[in-house]
Scaffold this motif. Structure first.
Motif, PDB file in Angstrom:
ATOM      1  N   ILE A 156       6.430  53.302  34.094  1.00  0.00           N
ATOM      2  CA  ILE A 156       5.108  52.809  33.679  1.00  0.00           C
ATOM      3  C   ILE A 156       4.790  51.565  34.484  1.00  0.00           C
ATOM      4  O   ILE A 156       5.627  50.657  34.594  1.00  0.00           O
ATOM      5  CB  ILE A 156       5.056  52.472  32.179  1.00  0.00           C
ATOM      6  N   ARG A 157       3.598  51.513  35.060  1.00  0.00           N
ATOM      7  CA  ARG A 157       3.192  50.305  35.764  1.00  0.00           C
ATOM      8  C   ARG A 157       1.940  49.722  35.111  1.00  0.00           C
ATOM      9  O   ARG A 157       1.176  50.413  34.439  1.00  0.00           O
ATOM     10  CB  ARG A 157       2.950  50.581  37.243  1.00  0.00           C
ATOM     11  N   SER A 158       1.761  48.427  35.356  1.00  0.00           N
ATOM     12  CA  SER A 158       0.621  47.669  34.837  1.00  0.00           C
ATOM     13  C   SER A 158      -0.272  47.287  36.002  1.00  0.00           C
ATOM     14  O   SER A 158       0.213  46.852  37.047  1.00  0.00           O
ATOM     15  CB  SER A 158       1.157  46.407  34.132  1.00  0.00           C
ATOM     16  N   ARG A 159      -1.579  47.489  35.855  1.00  0.00           N
ATOM     17  CA  ARG A 159      -2.508  47.079  36.900  1.00  0.00           C
ATOM     18  C   ARG A 159      -3.868  46.772  36.284  1.00  0.00           C
ATOM     19  O   ARG A 159      -4.136  47.121  35.138  1.00  0.00           O
ATOM     20  CB  ARG A 159      -2.616  48.153  37.983  1.00  0.00           C
ATOM     21  N   VAL A 160      -4.717  46.115  37.055  1.00  0.00           N
ATOM     22  CA  VAL A 160      -6.069  45.769  36.593  1.00  0.00           C
ATOM     23  C   VAL A 160      -7.078  46.471  37.486  1.00  0.00           C
ATOM     24  O   VAL A 160      -6.990  46.406  38.716  1.00  0.00           O
ATOM     25  CB  VAL A 160      -6.294  44.240  36.609  1.00  0.00           C
ATOM     26  N   ILE A 161      -8.039  47.161  36.877  1.00  0.00           N
ATOM     27  CA  ILE A 161      -9.102  47.860  37.585  1.00  0.00           C
ATOM     28  C   ILE A 161     -10.387  47.059  37.420  1.00  0.00           C
ATOM     29  O   ILE A 161     -10.850  46.848  36.294  1.00  0.00           O
ATOM     30  CB  ILE A 161      -9.302  49.294  37.030  1.00  0.00           C
ATOM     31  N   GLU A 162     -10.930  46.609  38.532  1.00  0.00           N
ATOM     32  CA  GLU A 162     -12.135  45.772  38.495  1.00  0.00           C
ATOM     33  C   GLU A 162     -13.398  46.637  38.396  1.00  0.00           C
ATOM     34  O   GLU A 162     -13.433  47.770  38.856  1.00  0.00           O
ATOM     35  CB  GLU A 162     -12.218  44.920  39.762  1.00  0.00           C
ATOM     36  N   GLY A 163     -14.439  46.059  37.789  1.00  0.00           N
ATOM     37  CA  GLY A 163     -15.770  46.647  37.855  1.00  0.00           C
ATOM     38  C   GLY A 163     -15.994  47.861  36.981  1.00  0.00           C
ATOM     39  O   GLY A 163     -16.768  48.757  37.327  1.00  0.00           O
ATOM     40  N   VAL A 164     -15.341  47.912  35.824  1.00  0.00           N
ATOM     41  CA  VAL A 164     -15.528  49.037  34.894  1.00  0.00           C
ATOM     42  C   VAL A 164     -16.471  48.588  33.773  1.00  0.00           C
ATOM     43  O   VAL A 164     -16.063  47.897  32.847  1.00  0.00           O
ATOM     44  CB  VAL A 164     -14.183  49.511  34.304  1.00  0.00           C
ATOM     45  N   ASN A 165     -17.737  48.952  33.899  1.00  0.00           N
ATOM     46  CA  ASN A 165     -18.720  48.623  32.862  1.00  0.00           C
ATOM     47  C   ASN A 165     -18.706  47.132  32.527  1.00  0.00           C
ATOM     48  O   ASN A 165     -18.768  46.741  31.359  1.00  0.00           O
ATOM     49  CB  ASN A 165     -18.455  49.461  31.595  1.00  0.00           C
ATOM     50  N   GLY A 166     -18.614  46.317  33.571  1.00  0.00           N
ATOM     51  CA  GLY A 166     -18.630  44.865  33.381  1.00  0.00           C
ATOM     52  C   GLY A 166     -17.282  44.253  33.056  1.00  0.00           C
ATOM     53  O   GLY A 166     -17.184  43.040  32.846  1.00  0.00           O
TER      54      GLY A 166
END
Length: 386
Positions: A17-27
């Motif tokens: 399992i990895r952790s990441r941040v996705i930018e620009g999803v519905n603000g």
């Protein structure tokens, strides 16, 4: 009071399992946990957590689904954890937290990963109505729905056939006055969660956030031996008063005061295998940082009635993609709204393939009995794909 995810310690995640941040999803900048990644040729499964939980709640299920060939995505939902871009000030707008926008969040997450459809959306607790509305509004994208711990009653019904008759008056629910008037005065936790005080009560809990969460999770689990759910006859004060105090609270008590007497012993905590203290610390550190208001905004949207008219757009519509319901046998959430457990199996969902109440699990079913939940999810995914 939006969260910030910079310079935070790594989460203690199982292998794969990895952790990441996705930018620009519905603000939002959405923090997700991901398993079975590396190719979007795999069918996708989206997992939606509830309150007071996190994407981390799915840590025991994700590797099993990934091993079976799925790309598994679990976001910290709007108002939670390491997802940022939300404002949860009590006097701020509730509009971003309404159900249709939470569906837009879910749609944005799967679109960000390049999926035009997903094999299933799975929702637990308050994630369950979001999953339900995903399947109701965009069945072309969310090809099957798993509801966990919170059955779905269907959309609110629009007033009907009143052109030549007086419009029926708006009904004021008397149950709150009746609960407060009982010999042992009570209040419903949804409406407590909608108060200005609720966030500070929990964030500044006298026993601290960690011990508050320990008692709260214990009280709603199968470890609390008085969790023996049964159907209630009606939405009335006398029937609702049969619910445990974590649902129908003593009128004068806060939630930390409600669960404090149920704090398990040090020995019981040390023996807990489904939520050992080092795993509970993930939740307590995130809630100590953010507070609880982000999640409480969801309850406020429901109790305010402000968005009912919007949801009436789908009045009379059912969930017509394959669906199933999974809950703990010791989970009162199945029966907390009288009649809804029956409704979800008859009219709210037209293609329900299974209803599973797992013994040895209370409300936190995917944490208390992850093996059985994983088995049932894979069984459902196989049948839904046919």
């Amino acid at each position: 009071m939006s969260s910030t995810s910079t310079n935070l310690p790594d989460l203690p995640l199982p292998a794969g399992i990895r952790s990441r941040v996705i930018e620009g999803v519905n603000g939002l900048s959405v923090h997700v946990l991901e398993a079975g990644y590396g190719s979007n040729e795999r069918p996708c499964v989206l997992l939606l957590h509830g309150f007071p939980e996190l994407a981390y709640s799915w840590r025991k299920v994700m590797p099993v689904l990934a091993e079976a060939g799925y790309h598994v995505i679990a976001p910290d939902q709007r108002g939670y954890g390491r997802t940022t871009g939300w404002d949860a000030s009590y006097d701020g707008s509730l509009t971003p937290f309404r159900l249709t926008n939470l569906v837009r969040d879910a749609l944005g997450v799967v679109a960000a990963f390049g999926y035009r459809s997903v094999a299933a959306v799975v929702g637990h607790d308050f994630g369950s109505p979001v999953a339900a509305w995903c399947g109701l509004i965009r069945p072309d994208v969310f090809r099957s729905v798993v509801l966990m711990s919170a059955p779905f009653p269907g959309p609110p019904q629009m007033a009907f056939n009143f052109a030549d008759a007086p419009l029926p008056p708006k009904r004021v629910d008397p149950v709150h006055h009746e609960l407060a008037s009982l010999p042992r005065p009570r209040k419903h936790y949804h409406w407590y969660y909608a108060t200005r005080e609720a966030n500070d009560d929990m964030w500044r809990a006298p026993q601290g956030v960690h011990d508050f969460l320990r008692a709260y999770y214990h009280h709603k689990s199968a470890d609390w031996k008085d969790n023996k759910p049964h159907p209630l006859k009606s939405w009335s004060a006398t029937e609702l008063a049969k619910l445990p105090t974590y649902y129908v609270m003593d009128l004068a008590k806060t939630m930390p005061e409600t669960v404090a007497p149920e704090m398990p012993s040090k020995e019981a905590i040390a023996a807990n295998t489904w939520l050992p203290d080092h795993e509970l610390a993930v939740y307590s550190s995130e809630y100590q940082r953010n507070g609880f208001q982000g999640g409480l905004q969801w309850y406020r949207c429901g109790t305010s009635g402000a968005f009912t008219a919007e949801l009436e757009t789908w009045s009379g519509k059912s969930i017509d993609v394959p669906s199933c319901f999974i809950s703990g046998k010791q989970d009162w959430g199945t029966h907390q709204r009288p009649g809804v457990f029956e409704t979800v199996q008859t009219t709210a969902c037209t293609r329900m393939t299974g209803v599973h109440l797992i013994d040895g699990a209370g409300h936190w079913v995917q944490q208390e009995q992850p093996g059985e939940v994983s088995r049932l999810l894979l069984q459902f995914l196989k049948t839904a794909a046919v």
